[in-house]
Write an enzyme that holds these catalytic residues in place. Sequence first.
Site, PDB file in Angstrom:
ATOM      1  CG  ASP A  10      -1.602   1.223   1.589  1.00 37.96           C
ATOM      2  OD1 ASP A  10      -2.304   1.635   0.413  1.00 37.96           O
ATOM      3  OD2 ASP A  10      -1.662   1.719   2.616  1.00 37.96           O
ATOM      4  CG  ASP A  12      -1.729   7.461   0.721  1.00 39.84           C
ATOM      5  OD1 ASP A  12      -0.884   8.199   0.531  1.00 39.84           O
ATOM      6  OD2 ASP A  12      -2.677   7.244  -0.026  1.00 39.84           O
ATOM      7  N   GLY A  47      -7.445   3.944   3.145  1.00 40.86           N
ATOM      8  CA  GLY A  47      -7.448   2.711   2.280  1.00 40.86           C
ATOM      9  C   GLY A  47      -8.797   3.136   1.606  1.00 40.86           C
ATOM     10  NE  ARG A  50      -9.107  12.410  -4.844  1.00 42.17           N
ATOM     11  CZ  ARG A  50      -8.665  12.739  -5.861  1.00 42.17           C
ATOM     12  NH1 ARG A  50      -9.244  13.627  -6.720  1.00 42.17           N
ATOM     13  NH2 ARG A  50      -7.435  12.270  -6.143  1.00 42.17           N
ATOM     14  CB  SER A 117      -3.660   7.201  -3.530  1.00 40.27           C
ATOM     15  OG  SER A 117      -3.580   8.792  -3.845  1.00 40.27           O
ATOM     16  CG  ASN A 119      -3.234  12.507  -5.833  1.00 35.73           C
ATOM     17  OD1 ASN A 119      -3.179  13.338  -6.806  1.00 35.73           O
ATOM     18  ND2 ASN A 119      -4.141  12.495  -4.910  1.00 35.73           N
ATOM     19  CG  ASP A 171      -1.812   2.599   6.463  1.00 36.71           C
ATOM     20  OD1 ASP A 171      -2.230   1.907   5.365  1.00 36.71           O
ATOM     21  OD2 ASP A 171      -2.149   3.768   7.040  1.00 36.71           O
TER      22      ASP A 171
HETATM   23  C1  BG6 Z   1      -5.651   5.779   0.076  1.00 33.80           C
HETATM   24  C2  BG6 Z   1      -5.670   6.602   1.359  1.00 33.80           C
HETATM   25  O1  BG6 Z   1      -4.301   5.201  -0.168  1.00 33.80           O
HETATM   26  O2  BG6 Z   1      -5.825   6.765  -0.961  1.00 33.80           O
HETATM   27  C3  BG6 Z   1      -6.905   7.364   1.673  1.00 33.80           C
HETATM   28  O3  BG6 Z   1      -5.442   5.650   2.513  1.00 33.80           O
HETATM   29  C4  BG6 Z   1      -7.370   8.391   0.328  1.00 33.80           C
HETATM   30  O4  BG6 Z   1      -6.895   8.444   3.016  1.00 33.80           O
HETATM   31  C5  BG6 Z   1      -7.549   7.352  -0.793  1.00 33.80           C
HETATM   32  O5  BG6 Z   1      -8.662   8.775   0.652  1.00 33.80           O
HETATM   33  C6  BG6 Z   1      -7.625   8.065  -2.147  1.00 33.80           C
HETATM   34  O6  BG6 Z   1      -6.688   8.881  -2.461  1.00 33.80           O
HETATM   35  P1  BG6 Z   1      -6.588  10.018  -3.326  1.00 33.80           P
HETATM   36  O7  BG6 Z   1      -5.159  10.342  -3.216  1.00 33.80           O
HETATM   37  O8  BG6 Z   1      -6.869   9.526  -4.733  1.00 33.80           O
HETATM   38  O9  BG6 Z   1      -7.337  11.141  -2.895  1.00 33.80           O
HETATM   39 MG    MG Z   2      -2.793   3.314   3.538  1.00 36.26          MG
END
Ligand code: BG6
Ligand code: MG
Length: 217
Positions: A10, A12, A47, A50, A117, A119, A171
Amino acid sequence: MAEIRACIFDLDGVIVDTASHHFVAWQNLAEELGVPFSAEDNESLKGVSRVDSLEYILKKGGLVLDPATKVQLMDRKNAHYLELAGKTSPSDALPGVVALIHELKALGIKVALGSSSKNAEMILTRLALLDAFDTLVDGNHITLSKPDPEVFLMGAKALGLDPAECLVFEDAQSGIDAANAGGFPVIGIGQLKALTGAAAVIDGFSSKTWNDILGLL
Ligand code: BG6
Ligand code: MG
């Protein structure tokens, strides 16, 4: 137990502490909407995608909004998140994780990303780690958020491996549940009292060799 041929990380909270930036950005948005947002709320959103995170906050506040407003709110949250996480540099990788990734590569064990994510690629680029990954599955590829196992199943498929051959590091409780749902062995990163269902929970990768990790399974 099957031989482990790959590790799926993972992002984040496992590779980098961007989990705290997601928390600040969601908390800020929730406050603007007049919805209380605690550390416990944040824990259950780790996890989670968004859009599902926004839906959680709206439901908690009893708010019903039109789709265009929801998009605006998600864009605002993401802009705030990017302000915080956009400065990520190689020194922000969590202790021990880069050494472990390099050890895995030297041993011929595949390295994959399984993150919700959108990002993820930007963050891995800023960490100078993008090239270390054999395959990347992130929020841009999946249709179902953790605890659905889709993100990890796509990773295993891309590597041509069975779930039992891919060790997941997570996590988030939602990520541990996703790994279990897909038949993946999983190690939790964090506090034992906060995470259930993992083969073991460690507080990070600092000073941990691949042999130490195998010894936990
Ligand atoms: C996960 C995070 O990895 O990604 C979450 O644990 C987050 O907190 C999710 O909301 C989506 O991320 P992003 O960067 O696409 O907004
Ligand atoms: Mg995570």
